[in-house]
Design a protein around this motif. Structure first.
Motif, PDB file in Angstrom:
ATOM      1  N   VAL A  47       0.867  -0.980   0.017  1.00 13.91           N
ATOM      2  CA  VAL A  47       0.151   0.077   0.061  1.00 13.91           C
ATOM      3  C   VAL A  47       0.982   1.240   0.033  1.00 13.91           C
ATOM      4  CG1 VAL A  47      -0.018   0.064   2.447  1.00 13.91           C
ATOM      5  CG2 VAL A  47      -1.908   1.134   1.192  1.00 13.91           C
ATOM      6  N   ARG A  48       0.516   2.310  -0.638  1.00 20.29           N
ATOM      7  CA  ARG A  48       1.137   3.663  -0.530  1.00 20.29           C
ATOM      8  C   ARG A  48       0.696   4.328   0.555  1.00 20.29           C
ATOM      9  NH1 ARG A  48       3.869   5.691  -5.279  1.00 20.29           N
ATOM     10  NH2 ARG A  48       4.092   4.089  -7.036  1.00 20.29           N
ATOM     11  N   LEU A  49       1.286   4.713   1.402  1.00 16.70           N
ATOM     12  CA  LEU A  49       0.974   5.460   2.672  1.00 16.70           C
ATOM     13  C   LEU A  49       1.249   6.982   2.474  1.00 16.70           C
ATOM     14  CD1 LEU A  49       1.381   2.922   5.483  1.00 16.70           C
ATOM     15  CD2 LEU A  49      -0.773   3.312   4.414  1.00 16.70           C
ATOM     16  N   ARG A  50       0.626   7.810   3.060  1.00 14.75           N
ATOM     17  CA  ARG A  50       0.975   9.198   3.256  1.00 14.75           C
ATOM     18  C   ARG A  50       2.120   9.319   4.352  1.00 14.75           C
ATOM     19  NH1 ARG A  50      -4.338  13.113   2.842  1.00 14.75           N
ATOM     20  NH2 ARG A  50      -4.837  12.566   0.753  1.00 14.75           N
ATOM     21  N   GLU A  99       1.395  13.759   7.557  1.00 16.36           N
ATOM     22  CA  GLU A  99       0.129  14.096   7.072  1.00 16.36           C
ATOM     23  C   GLU A  99      -0.918  13.074   7.563  1.00 16.36           C
ATOM     24  OE1 GLU A  99       1.105  14.688   2.302  1.00 16.36           O
ATOM     25  OE2 GLU A  99       1.797  12.925   3.029  1.00 16.36           O
ATOM     26  N   LEU A 100      -0.565  11.978   7.953  1.00 16.03           N
ATOM     27  CA  LEU A 100      -1.551  11.150   8.647  1.00 16.03           C
ATOM     28  C   LEU A 100      -2.024  11.668   9.881  1.00 16.03           C
ATOM     29  CD1 LEU A 100      -0.114   7.869   7.383  1.00 16.03           C
ATOM     30  CD2 LEU A 100      -2.275   8.577   6.784  1.00 16.03           C
ATOM     31  N   ARG A 118      -2.095  14.947  11.069  1.00 14.46           N
ATOM     32  CA  ARG A 118      -3.039  15.890  10.488  1.00 14.46           C
ATOM     33  C   ARG A 118      -4.391  15.411  10.456  1.00 14.46           C
ATOM     34  NH1 ARG A 118       1.715  18.412   8.036  1.00 14.46           N
ATOM     35  NH2 ARG A 118       1.140  17.805   6.014  1.00 14.46           N
ATOM     36  N   ASP A 119      -4.364  14.295   9.588  1.00 17.18           N
ATOM     37  CA  ASP A 119      -5.716  13.753   9.375  1.00 17.18           C
ATOM     38  C   ASP A 119      -6.450  13.267  10.701  1.00 17.18           C
ATOM     39  OD1 ASP A 119      -5.111  14.123   6.621  1.00 17.18           O
ATOM     40  OD2 ASP A 119      -4.813  12.311   6.044  1.00 17.18           O
ATOM     41  N   ALA A 120      -5.613  12.551  11.368  1.00 20.49           N
ATOM     42  CA  ALA A 120      -6.146  12.210  12.572  1.00 20.49           C
ATOM     43  C   ALA A 120      -6.658  13.344  13.507  1.00 20.49           C
ATOM     44  CB  ALA A 120      -4.827  11.425  13.434  1.00 20.49           C
ATOM     45  N   LEU A 121      -5.966  14.237  13.819  1.00 21.14           N
ATOM     46  CA  LEU A 121      -6.512  15.435  14.549  1.00 21.14           C
ATOM     47  C   LEU A 121      -7.721  16.118  14.053  1.00 21.14           C
ATOM     48  CD1 LEU A 121      -2.835  17.033  15.420  1.00 21.14           C
ATOM     49  CD2 LEU A 121      -4.490  15.781  16.982  1.00 21.14           C
ATOM     50  N   PRO A 124      -7.083   7.496   3.496  1.00 24.02           N
ATOM     51  CA  PRO A 124      -5.831   7.481   3.395  1.00 24.02           C
ATOM     52  C   PRO A 124      -5.373   7.182   4.969  1.00 24.02           C
ATOM     53  CG  PRO A 124      -6.018   9.314   2.097  1.00 24.02           C
ATOM     54  CD  PRO A 124      -7.398   8.911   2.651  1.00 24.02           C
ATOM     55  N   LEU A 125      -5.913   7.730   5.936  1.00 20.01           N
ATOM     56  CA  LEU A 125      -5.895   7.474   7.465  1.00 20.01           C
ATOM     57  C   LEU A 125      -6.551   5.988   7.582  1.00 20.01           C
ATOM     58  CD1 LEU A 125      -4.919   8.398  10.051  1.00 20.01           C
ATOM     59  CD2 LEU A 125      -7.253   9.411  10.400  1.00 20.01           C
TER      60      LEU A 125
END
Length: 493
Positions: free
Chosen positions: A12-15, A19-20, A22-25, A284-285
């Motif tokens: 899998v391509r992960l960020r 970045e992840l 920031r998505d979580a927050l 993505p998260l």
């Protein structure tokens, strides 16, 4: 999460972690949990299980900016509080046991937890660990029947009749894990969902319809319909934590349906009609979260870039199992930052071997060397006399128009032909393009099959048998089968 269904998955391509994080927050439910953790203080009262006192839920909802008059606001506040407690963003002290004395309800206290500081001062990995803990809480909640079902299952004494409810906690959790694993697989597999959403009927059917079943029976379709409605409720709960983007089942569609939904009609409908049955995709998260749970369960779920610091032997062994595009992405990250001469020499050394995986390693080595410039030429020239790598080296040099390259002897030509076809069979199986490759490789050699069976390559007989099945020229195919028999006969049992 079950480790049995998909023991090895595509990479899998992960960020990046930053970045992840920031998505979580930014995930609504996690952000609410953080706000309540900062709000907790001396006046906060909690019950025996750490839950927020009922009369404080309106205040908590107001802190979250929710409409207190909305009957759902208390539920949202309660869920966010539970996430805050379970993740350690809040520390609770439960009320002391009064040994049954007194009628007054006792309360414990709550305060911001030590982990709350990680939200602002921790590393991205710290934030992601907190988010994963929050995800565990939400997944556990999603596997619980909705309130209406629980009320319906109450017996005369006010206890839940689990037999009547037909709810098995372990079974429900395993079902949801399986659904998310299938969604992950559809997302990371080339030719699968990729960045597009997956129709809910497809996801439900992947869990219900047995492999090899042609036209599903009415009973199976009804099970798929039931699973769709269960998933519709569960994905509504999972979206606020940032795991998925979800378009629920169209309520008008449910109102129009006479009995269970008929998801089989979605297969023949246009895209707009299919979307009415619900659409879901991992964010993505979400990809990060499901992969983390798979790794914890022992599933091999690789990510592009994790081989960058490993040796060429580990790289070629791993990417031999990848699709061509995934292998190329991993190879590019491995090459980045390495000096070309040293990288080329390491790749060539790792490509050697007469084991079953050797041909595909050499194919991936050739793929890795394709973008290399003149700096790699000395390393490539150094293997011109190597019986396993000499053919590969000549191809690389010829593609760059390099002169003074010695012509290969016939034995090397035959060996390279066998190695090339063996690699293609290992990489992609018996594709439509393979017969043309076979015809191209054999057309320029008179008496090819009279000589090739003598080639000292472990895959000679295997390749010739494949050519006997696939070669587009019937005469050549017959000759290949005869040669395969001779190759089998000369090898020791």
């Amino acid at each position: 999460m079950s480790a049995d269904s998909h023991p090895t998955l595509p990479p899998v391509r992960l960020r990046s972690d930053a970045e992840l994080a920031r998505d979580a927050l930014g995930a609504p439910l996690f952000a609410r949990a953080v706000r309540l953790a900062r709000w907790a203080g001396p006046g906060t009262r909690v019950g025996v299980g750490g839950e927020l006192a009922t009369d404080q839920l309106p205040d908590a909802a107001a802190v979250l900016g929710l409409d207190v008059a909305d009957e759902d606001s208390a539920g949202y506040a309660s869920q966010a509080w539970r996430v805050a407690v379970d993740t350690g963003l809040v520390d609770v002290t439960e009320p002391e046991d009064d040994n049954g004395e007194g009628d007054e309800e006792r309360f414990g206290t709550a305060a911001p937890g030590e982990d709350l500081a990680l939200v602002t001062s921790g590393a991205p990995g710290d934030v992601l660990d907190l988010w994963l803990a929050a995800l565990d809480t939400v997944l556990a909640d999603a596997a619980v029947p909705d309130l209406d079902d629980l009320v319906d299952a109450l017996d005369a004494g006010g206890e839940i009749d689990f037999d009547r409810l037909d709810w098995n906690p372990g079974r429900e959790a395993d079902f949801l894990d399986g659904v998310l694993a299938n969604l992950y697989l559809l997302t990371v597999t080339e030719g699968g969902a990729a960045d597009g959403p997956v129709p809910l009927p497809v996801l439900a059917a992947s869990m219900i319809v047995p492999d090899g079943m042609g036209e599903p029976t009415d009973a199976v379709l009804e099970q798929v319909s039931d699973a769709m409605m269960r998933l519709d409720d569960q994905f509504r709960q999972l979206e606020p934590i940032g795991l998925v983007e979800f378009r629920p089942v169209d309520e008008e569609l449910m109102a129009e349906a006479d009995g269970p939904l008929e998801p089989e009609t979605a297969g023949a409908a246009d895209d707009e009609d299919v979307s009415r049955y619900g659409m879901v995709r991992l964010t993505p998260l979400g990809l990060y979260g499901i992969r983390a749970r798979m790794l914890e369960a022992g599933v091999d779920a690789p990510a592009v870039g994790e081989l960058a610091e490993k040796g060429a032997d580990a790289l070629l062994d791993a990417v031999s199992l990848y699709s061509e595009n995934a292998a190329q992405a991993e190879i590019e990250q491995w090459l980045a930052g390495r000096e070309q001469p040293a990288a080329a020499a390491e790749l060539l050394a790792a490509a050697r071997g007469d084991d079953e995986g050797g041909p595909l390693r050499r194919l991936r080595c050739q793929q890795a060397l394709a973008p290399a410039g003149p700096e790699a030429e000395p390393a490539v020239r150094s293997v011109l006399d190597d019986p396993e790598l000499g053919g590969l080296a000549r191809v690389w040099l010829a593609e760059r128009g390099v002169g003074d390259v010695p012509a290969p002897d016939p034995e090397m030509v035959f060996w390279l032909t066998v190695d090339t076809i063996a690699a293609q069979l290992a990489a992609d199986g018996e594709t439509e393009e393979l017969p043309l490759l076979m015809e191209t490789l054999t057309a320029h050699h008179t008496g090819f099959f009279e000589q090739v069976w003598r080639v000292e390559h472990p895959a000679t007989a295997y390749v010739l048998e494949a050519m006997g099945r696939l070669h587009p020229d019937k005469k050549a195919a017959k000759e290949a089968r005869k040669a395969a028999f001779k190759a089998r006969s000369r090898r020791p049992a």
